[in-house]
Design a protein around this motif. Structure first.
Motif, PDB file in Angstrom:
ATOM      1  N   UNK A   1       0.827  -1.212   0.000  1.00  9.78           N
ATOM      2  CA  UNK A   1       0.000   0.000   0.000  1.00  9.78           C
ATOM      3  C   UNK A   1       0.857   1.256   0.000  1.00  9.78           C
ATOM      4  N   UNK A   2       1.932   1.236   0.810  1.00 10.10           N
ATOM      5  CA  UNK A   2       2.834   2.394   0.844  1.00 10.10           C
ATOM      6  C   UNK A   2       3.555   2.543  -0.483  1.00 10.10           C
ATOM      7  N   UNK A   4       2.489   1.439  -3.257  1.00  9.00           N
ATOM      8  CA  UNK A   4       1.466   1.767  -4.252  1.00  9.00           C
ATOM      9  C   UNK A   4       1.310   3.278  -4.420  1.00  9.00           C
ATOM     10  N   UNK A   5       1.410   4.018  -3.317  1.00 11.57           N
ATOM     11  CA  UNK A   5       1.237   5.470  -3.439  1.00 11.57           C
ATOM     12  C   UNK A   5       2.551   6.177  -3.767  1.00 11.57           C
ATOM     13  N   UNK A   6       3.647   5.434  -3.864  1.00 12.41           N
ATOM     14  CA  UNK A   6       4.895   6.047  -4.329  1.00 12.41           C
ATOM     15  C   UNK A   6       6.050   5.999  -3.344  1.00 12.41           C
ATOM     16  N   UNK A   7       5.814   5.497  -2.113  1.00 15.76           N
ATOM     17  CA  UNK A   7       6.897   5.476  -1.131  1.00 15.76           C
ATOM     18  C   UNK A   7       7.988   4.470  -1.493  1.00 15.76           C
ATOM     19  N   UNK A  32      10.039   6.282   2.894  1.00 17.50           N
ATOM     20  CA  UNK A  32      10.633   7.551   2.450  1.00 17.50           C
ATOM     21  C   UNK A  32      10.009   7.959   1.128  1.00 17.50           C
ATOM     22  N   UNK A  33       9.717   9.241   0.985  1.00 16.97           N
ATOM     23  CA  UNK A  33       9.266   9.740  -0.313  1.00 16.97           C
ATOM     24  C   UNK A  33      10.507   9.929  -1.181  1.00 16.97           C
ATOM     25  N   UNK A  34      10.561   9.310  -2.344  1.00 18.23           N
ATOM     26  CA  UNK A  34      11.780   9.431  -3.154  1.00 18.23           C
ATOM     27  C   UNK A  34      12.137  10.890  -3.423  1.00 18.23           C
ATOM     28  N   UNK A  37      10.270  11.996  -7.642  1.00 11.95           N
ATOM     29  CA  UNK A  37       9.089  11.139  -7.521  1.00 11.95           C
ATOM     30  C   UNK A  37       8.578  10.593  -8.844  1.00 11.95           C
ATOM     31  N   UNK A  41       5.665   7.451  -8.944  1.00 14.88           N
ATOM     32  CA  UNK A  41       4.276   7.831  -8.803  1.00 14.88           C
ATOM     33  C   UNK A  41       3.388   6.872  -9.590  1.00 14.88           C
TER      34      UNK A  41
ATOM     35  N   UNK B 185      -2.845   7.775   2.853  1.00 10.09           N
ATOM     36  CA  UNK B 185      -1.412   7.603   2.543  1.00 10.09           C
ATOM     37  C   UNK B 185      -1.000   8.494   1.376  1.00 10.09           C
ATOM     38  N   UNK B 189       1.956  11.334   1.345  1.00  9.51           N
ATOM     39  CA  UNK B 189       2.940  11.420   0.259  1.00  9.51           C
ATOM     40  C   UNK B 189       2.951  12.836  -0.322  1.00  9.51           C
ATOM     41  N   UNK B 195      12.219  13.242  -0.519  1.00  5.49           N
ATOM     42  CA  UNK B 195      13.200  12.751   0.451  1.00  5.49           C
ATOM     43  C   UNK B 195      12.654  12.722   1.880  1.00  5.49           C
ATOM     44  N   UNK B 196      11.401  13.153   2.049  1.00  2.00           N
ATOM     45  CA  UNK B 196      10.798  13.217   3.383  1.00  2.00           C
ATOM     46  C   UNK B 196      10.510  11.838   3.961  1.00  2.00           C
TER      47      UNK B 196
END
Ligand SMILES: C[S@@+](CC[C@H](N)C(=O)[O-])C[C@H]1O[C@@H](n2cnc3c(N)ncnc32)[C@H](O)[C@@H]1O
Lengths: 86, 222
Positions: A1-2, A4-7, A32-34, A37, A41, B185, B189, B195-196
């Motif tokens: 799920x994480x 899936x949204x881009x993490x 972590x958010x890349x 992105x 995404x 979620x 995002x 990078x967060x």
């Protein structure tokens, strides 16, 4: 799920040891958010995430404390529907 | 039950329906869930002691190994309002100057601790859906000098916050209660800077999800 949204770098860090019901487990999860992105995404790789959790729990429960079936059910998607009530 | 049973299918259907396996949670169901969450957390806002299966208040902070140096700075009246099931900072501390969002901040104990770690060069926002919890957080903040910490009444599913505005999003015991987890979620995002970090402590279900919508709604959060 994480994922899936881009993490990225999604990690089930460990269990907390405090479970609020017999069917739930306390866990710590990090993601972590890349930094860029675009490539992530909309990615829909649920299998990858499940595998990460699977690996974590396989490692954590080599002694068979959890059945294989239970382990498969453990993922953010399968769960997080239960929790903080007495 | 197969691997995919719950996983791929916890998804949005129409505008606000959410699927859990084959069960559909409608807007009306969401209303019932919201009413039960409100009822519970209105009480928790007074004092969480005895309302959870895990230790709360100062005992919870100690058991979850929060930094004793920081916990020491909390007046008893604030520490007692803590009801998180985990320690989101145990996965990584907040650095000086960082911006932090605490989703489902409750009485704001993690929000305050994040504020201490970030220092006045950073800023911290606590977001909470139950007004009584937010009021308790407001009272807690008043006891300390934390002008770089603010509070917001909103749902995790719709963050009234700009894109890419936080270095870290923390959440402690909240996503298990959120109905549309994918939507929430996606919001995390969106508001994170590239990078967060997202650091979540929560309860996950290890047993099967009930098949009927009515059972899911009734057992929400249990
Ligand atoms: C177990 S308490 C934890 C509170 C706080 N994080 C702590 O650790 O002390 C869960 C909190 O999540 C809040 N909550 C539940 N659903 C929410 C939602 N959709 N959006 C924002 N907050 C929510 C509840 O009102 C409650 O304050």
């Amino acid at each position: 799920m994480l994922h899936e949204v881009g993490f990225d770098h999604t990690q089930m860090v460990r269990e907390t040891g405090f479970n609020s019901s017999p069917v739930t487990r306390g866990v710590l999860i990090r993601a972590v958010k890349p930094a860029t992105t675009a490539s992530n995404e909309g990615d829909n790789d649920m299998g990858g995430l499940l595998n990460k959790y699977q690996e974590f729990f396989d490692g954590a429960y080599k002694d068979g404390a959890l059945s294989a079936r239970t382990k498969i059910l453990i993922s953010l998607g399968a769960s997080l529907g239960a929790g903080c009530e007495p | 039950m197969t691997k995919g049973d719950h996983i791929g299918r916890v998804a949005q259907t129409r505008a606000s329906n959410v699927l859990y396996g084959s069960a559909v949670i409608t807007t009306k169901d969401k209303g019932k869930i919201a009413t039960s969450i409100n009822g519970k957390y209105r009480k928790v806002a007074q004092n969480p002691e005895g309302l959870f299966k895990y230790p709360t208040g100062k005992a919870g902070l100690d058991a979850l190994q929060y930094d004793p140096e920081l916990v020491r700075l909390l007046p008893d009246s604030i520490a007692e309002s803590y009801c998180g099931p985990g320690n989101p900072f145990s996965m990584g501390a907040i650095n000086k100057g960082e911006s932090v969002l605490d989703i489902g901040c409750g009485a704001g104990v993690d929000t305050i601790l994040a504020g201490m770690m970030a220092g006045t060069d950073g800023y911290v926002t606590g977001l909470e859906i139950v007004p009584e919890m937010l009021q308790r957080a407001q009272n807690n903040l008043r006891e300390l000098d934390v002008s770089h910490v603010s509070l917001l009444e909103a749902s995790a599913e719709q963050l009234p916050l700009p894109d890419k505005s936080f270095d870290v999003v923390i959440s402690n015991g909240v996503f298990n209660l959120v109905v549309d987890k994918v939507k929430a979620l996606k919001e995390v995002f969106r508001v994170l800077k590239p990078g967060g970090r997202f650091q979540i402590a929560d309860q996950i279900r290890t047993g099967e999800m009930p098949k009927e919508t009515s059972s899911i709604v009734k057992s929400w959060g249990r």
